[in-house]
Write a protein that holds these residues in place. Structure first.
Motif, PDB file in Angstrom:
ATOM      1  N   UNK A 198      -1.777   7.066 -15.083  1.00  0.00           N
ATOM      2  CA  UNK A 198      -2.952   6.106 -15.140  1.00  0.00           C
ATOM      3  C   UNK A 198      -3.590   6.144 -16.600  1.00  0.00           C
ATOM      4  N   UNK A 241       0.970   2.852  -4.931  1.00  0.00           N
ATOM      5  CA  UNK A 241      -0.444   2.642  -5.536  1.00  0.00           C
ATOM      6  C   UNK A 241      -1.215   2.329  -3.972  1.00  0.00           C
ATOM      7  N   UNK A 242      -2.269   3.099  -3.888  1.00  0.00           N
ATOM      8  CA  UNK A 242      -3.157   2.820  -2.846  1.00  0.00           C
ATOM      9  C   UNK A 242      -3.889   1.521  -2.776  1.00  0.00           C
ATOM     10  N   UNK A 243      -4.304   1.018  -1.929  1.00  0.00           N
ATOM     11  CA  UNK A 243      -5.266  -0.190  -1.750  1.00  0.00           C
ATOM     12  C   UNK A 243      -4.272  -1.326  -1.813  1.00  0.00           C
ATOM     13  N   UNK A 244      -3.136  -1.446  -1.277  1.00  0.00           N
ATOM     14  CA  UNK A 244      -1.983  -2.754  -1.537  1.00  0.00           C
ATOM     15  C   UNK A 244      -1.949  -3.382  -0.164  1.00  0.00           C
ATOM     16  N   UNK A 245      -1.053  -4.151  -0.212  1.00  0.00           N
ATOM     17  CA  UNK A 245      -0.732  -4.960   0.759  1.00  0.00           C
ATOM     18  C   UNK A 245      -0.501  -4.197   2.167  1.00  0.00           C
ATOM     19  N   UNK A 291       0.679  -1.169   0.065  1.00  0.00           N
ATOM     20  CA  UNK A 291      -0.004   0.014   0.081  1.00  0.00           C
ATOM     21  C   UNK A 291       0.855   1.438  -0.114  1.00  0.00           C
ATOM     22  N   UNK A 292       0.474   2.316  -0.677  1.00  0.00           N
ATOM     23  CA  UNK A 292       1.156   3.573  -0.776  1.00  0.00           C
ATOM     24  C   UNK A 292       1.728   4.196   0.713  1.00  0.00           C
ATOM     25  N   UNK A 293       0.784   3.796   1.770  1.00  0.00           N
ATOM     26  CA  UNK A 293       1.173   4.483   2.983  1.00  0.00           C
ATOM     27  C   UNK A 293       2.359   3.502   3.667  1.00  0.00           C
ATOM     28  N   UNK A 334      -1.718   8.246   7.532  1.00  0.00           N
ATOM     29  CA  UNK A 334      -0.433   7.603   6.768  1.00  0.00           C
ATOM     30  C   UNK A 334      -0.806   7.435   5.033  1.00  0.00           C
ATOM     31  N   UNK A 335      -2.009   7.247   4.659  1.00  0.00           N
ATOM     32  CA  UNK A 335      -2.376   7.152   3.205  1.00  0.00           C
ATOM     33  C   UNK A 335      -2.643   8.370   2.617  1.00  0.00           C
ATOM     34  N   UNK A 354      -6.181   2.539   2.756  1.00  0.00           N
ATOM     35  CA  UNK A 354      -6.036   2.591   1.440  1.00  0.00           C
ATOM     36  C   UNK A 354      -7.028   1.714   0.778  1.00  0.00           C
ATOM     37  N   UNK A 355      -7.311   0.454   1.240  1.00  0.00           N
ATOM     38  CA  UNK A 355      -8.328  -0.497   0.739  1.00  0.00           C
ATOM     39  C   UNK A 355      -9.503  -0.157   1.064  1.00  0.00           C
ATOM     40  N   UNK A 390     -10.901   2.471  -1.544  1.00  0.00           N
ATOM     41  CA  UNK A 390     -11.071   1.938  -2.861  1.00  0.00           C
ATOM     42  C   UNK A 390     -12.437   1.311  -2.662  1.00  0.00           C
ATOM     43  N   UNK A 395       1.631  10.172  -2.697  1.00  0.00           N
ATOM     44  CA  UNK A 395       0.934   9.198  -2.655  1.00  0.00           C
ATOM     45  C   UNK A 395      -0.862   9.585  -2.447  1.00  0.00           C
ATOM     46  N   UNK A 429      -2.370  10.450  -5.806  1.00  0.00           N
ATOM     47  CA  UNK A 429      -2.869   9.069  -6.674  1.00  0.00           C
ATOM     48  C   UNK A 429      -3.974   8.536  -5.958  1.00  0.00           C
ATOM     49  N   UNK A 430      -3.895   8.715  -4.500  1.00  0.00           N
ATOM     50  CA  UNK A 430      -5.189   8.256  -3.878  1.00  0.00           C
ATOM     51  C   UNK A 430      -6.532   8.993  -4.328  1.00  0.00           C
ATOM     52  N   UNK A 462      -7.662   7.951  -7.650  1.00  0.00           N
ATOM     53  CA  UNK A 462      -8.187   6.659  -7.760  1.00  0.00           C
ATOM     54  C   UNK A 462      -9.858   6.623  -6.932  1.00  0.00           C
TER      55      UNK A 462
END
Lengths: 349, 355
Positions: free
Chosen positions: B98, A272-276, A261-263, B281-282, B296-297, B300, B328, B331-332, B335
């Motif tokens: 993207x 990239x957001x939304x990752x591990x 995850x980007x964080x 953090x994100x 982050x997840x 999304x 970051x 990009x978030x 998205x």
């Protein structure tokens, strides 16, 4: 002109085999391991299990530059760790050597690619697992080719790739060896069956339609982040590892670190957001380690210029060391649990 | 893109013109063939390389645009740190990394929506009232042009003119209002000013066709929420889902709830999404970064779930690229929009609907 003296350093590099990058690093080594020349004989006589190889090459990138500084920062971050890992009861000291960086010529990517191929081949010839730090993702093409040639067509290899992108471009702007083509080239290797390939972590809008089309055409199994959200990391990584290790003689393990995850990993070329999450990477290391063996490990796309707090390099080092530690535990390479600090004092006295 | 009538929507990125032209109709959703396409070689920066369309109802209709991206470089309606006037520029910049194709939904955002970039809304420095009036007018143009709007702030005062524009657009019917934010933003006024980034929900409830039962706030947490802000939700019986509840129940279930409430008996909804709802953090690049936010997840998943329901105006606000050292946050934010639109497109396609 004194014929006994070299004057080459006064001039722009002549190119070809002689043109080294003047920004080559010094003797800082991975986890303070001894430096061993990147030669098969030297590696064999040392008897290490792993050889750290830096590949400061980012002329295969299509987006942000910066990954050529990855090996340097990775080495620096590795100084922050000790060789003893209490969770595993193992000591990594003596398992690895550092072969330095593969000398990279600038502005000659063809030569660079051959150097990468030869370097990784030399390590594999010695029976040692290379730990390759990029560099951009395109270096995996050469390293995987080296592994494929090393085991030969009578043997099978598997490939476990982690990344936010599938990197499945047949070609990109007419080029076929860029980072965006990495998995397209690797999955063309004759002794890498599609059923032994697993790609974990793709997400978001840097996966053009031809990537998906090629994945389908080649029957490549990928595990998008959405699937990990639904099933959880343990189920997915368990299945992926089984695919890659099932009936294979060698395994290529590849981390494009933007899988995080980007964080957790802001210091990569395309965060990239939304990752591990980092705790999921730790579960992954455990699952891989349980298989006891891996033929090549690579970590690519670290971009220290964006790693303001140094956390990304640290996490990358931690992931690699945890895989090494988990493998050591699985192989029974344990520290004697009865050793105490007082024993050292007694010996000294 | 067979429609060649003059003024019709057509997508030819600037970078693909010139002596080395990519010529395939759908080149923009495939790996580039002749050169690096829009990567590194930037032309005029528009959101996802969408064609520019003037913010004018006739032009929007003529182009057949169904989604307009429009920026609001306004950061003088807020009480915390400045910098969010650069938010839309940050999203456009991030979008150059993207493709408009999203494999998760198998959709090309550009051609599905005839997506256009209407540029930025002009503002008047030092004058919140005038700037808000301009925002109202420009959004009204987009809505009357037959398009949904992706509005990129700008500070979180922009939903005040934004919801007003939507309210007037649906003056014969009713609207819903969603506010996803770390802060409750329900001040009656802040030091006498009723139109700051502290009063989005308060002003939305003032609108004649926006009922409390069609309003929800989600994601609230931490110590920048004075008592009068909280009292607003209690006293007006407006549903409030604090962060703790979101964590307990899960982001998908909570998002389904808020959109179901907002769409219950309404003709359109305003979806206001403050970037500080996201964990610091994100999302370090926001006006008031806060811990204990969305991961982050979860961002999304929220965007994907929201896309199943849709909104007339989706707004992303308080993005501050100047605090976004590792790029970051932009990009978030990009998205948030892409997954919302991608999921929206898939939902409509699955139902046999067109935008």
């Amino acid at each position: 002109m004194n014929p006994a003296k070299s004057y080459a350093h006064l001039f722009s590099p002549l190119g070809g085999e002689g043109g080294e990058n003047y920004r080559a690093p010094g003797q800082l080594t991975f986890l303070r391991a001894p430096h061993v020349p990147l030669e098969t004989a030297a590696l064999k006589s040392h008897g290490a299990q792993y050889a750290f190889v830096g590949v400061p090459f980012d002329e295969g990138n299509i987006g942000k530059p910066g990954s050529e500084d990855g090996p340097r920062e990775f080495r620096i971050a590795s100084q922050e760790y000790l060789s003893y890992w209490f969770e595993f009861g193992v000591d990594l000291d003596g398992l690895a050597v550092d072969c330095g960086d593969v000398p990279m010529p600038k502005v000659n990517p063809d030569s660079a690619r051959e150097r990468i191929y030869r370097a990784i081949s030399a390590v594999l010839e010695a029976g040692v697992t290379p730990i390759i730090i990029g560099g951009d993702r395109s270096i995996s093409i050469q390293a995987a080719r080296a592994l494929s040639d090393h085991i030969g067509n009578s043997n099978k290899m598997g490939c476990l790739h982690f990344g936010a992108q599938l990197d499945l471009a047949e070609s990109w702007a007419g080029e076929t060896l860029l980072s965006t083509c990495a998995m397209a080239r690797i999955t063309e290797l004759q002794n890498l069956p599609a059923e032994n390939v697993a790609i974990v972590g793709p997400r978001n809008a840097m996966n053009p339609k031809d990537y998906i089309d090629l994945a389908k055409a080649r029957n490549l199994r990928f595990y998008p982040m959405f699937e990990i959200f639904e099933r959880g990391i343990d189920a997915v990584i368990g299945e992926a590892v089984e695919r890659v290790w099932n009936g294979t003689d060698a395994q290529y393990l590849s981390f494009n670190f933007n899988v995080m995850d980007a964080s957790a990993a802001p210091g990569v070329t395309s965060a990239e957001p939304g990752g591990l999450e980092s705790r999921e990477m730790i579960r992954i290391a455990d699952a891989i380690g349980a298989k006891k063996t891996v033929s090549v490990i690579d970590v690519t796309e670290l971009a220290p210029v964006y790693d303001i707090s140094g956390t990304t390099s640290r996490l990358a080092v931690c992931a690699v060391l945890r895989i090494m530690a988990a493998i050591a535990r699985a192989r029974g390479q344990l520290v004697d649990p009865n050793i105490r600090r007082s024993d050292l004092v007694a010996v000294q006295a | 893109m067979n429609d060649t009538a003059s003024g019709a929507w057509r997508h030819v990125p600037h970078q693909l013109r010139g002596p080395r032209q990519h010529i395939g109709t759908d080149d923009h959703i495939y790996s580039p063939k002749l050169h690096n396409g829009t990567f590194k070689s930037q032309g005029i920066a528009t959101f996802l390389g969408a064609p520019y369309c003037p913010p004018d109802r006739h032009a929007i209709r003529e182009m057949g645009a169904k989604v307009c991206f429009i920026g609001v470089p306004w950061d003088q309606g807020q009480v915390v740190r400045a910098g969010t006037s650069q938010g839309a520029a940050g999203i456009r910049e991030a979008s150059t990394q993207y493709f408009p194709y999203m494999f998760e939904y198998d959709v090309d955002l550009l051609t599905f929506f005839n997506l256009v970039d209407c540029g930025d809304i002009p503002i008047v420095p030092g004058n919140n009232t005038k700037s808000h009036d301009y925002i109202y007018e420009y959004l009204s143009e987009c809505l009357h042009g037959g398009a949904k709007v992706v509005l990129c702030g700008g500070d979180h005062s922009v939903p005040i003119p934004g919801a007003r524009a939507l309210s007037d657009f649906h003056r014969q019917g009713r609207i819903g209002y969603l506010h996803v934010d770390c802060h409750l933003d329900a001040a009656p006024d802040w030091a006498g000013n009723a139109f700051t980034n502290c009063s989005g929900p308060s002003r939305a409830l003032d609108l004649p066709n926006c009922n409390a039962k069609n309003m929800v706030h989600m994601g609230s947490r931490n110590g920048l929420n004075p008592k009068d802000w909280h009292d607003f939700f209690v006293d007006n019986d407006v549903r409030l889902i604090p962060m703790q509840e979101l964590v307990s129940r899960g982001v998908v279930e909570c998002t389904e709830e808020i959109f179901t409430r907002a769409w219950d008996g309404t003709d359109g909804i305003y979806f206001s999404w403050d970037t500080d709802s996201i964990d610091s953090s994100c999302m370090p690049g926001t006006t008031a970064p806060e811990c204990f936010g969305l991961k982050g997840r979860e961002v999304i998943q929220l965007a994907r779930t929201a896309g199943k329901f849709g909104a007339d105006i989706m707004e992303v606000s308080e993005l501050c690229p100047q605090f976004d050292a590792s790029h970051i946050s932009i990009k978030t934010a990009c998205l948030m929009i892409c997954h919302f639109l991608g999921s929206r497109a898939k939902t409509m396609r699955d139902r046999g609907q067109k935008p």
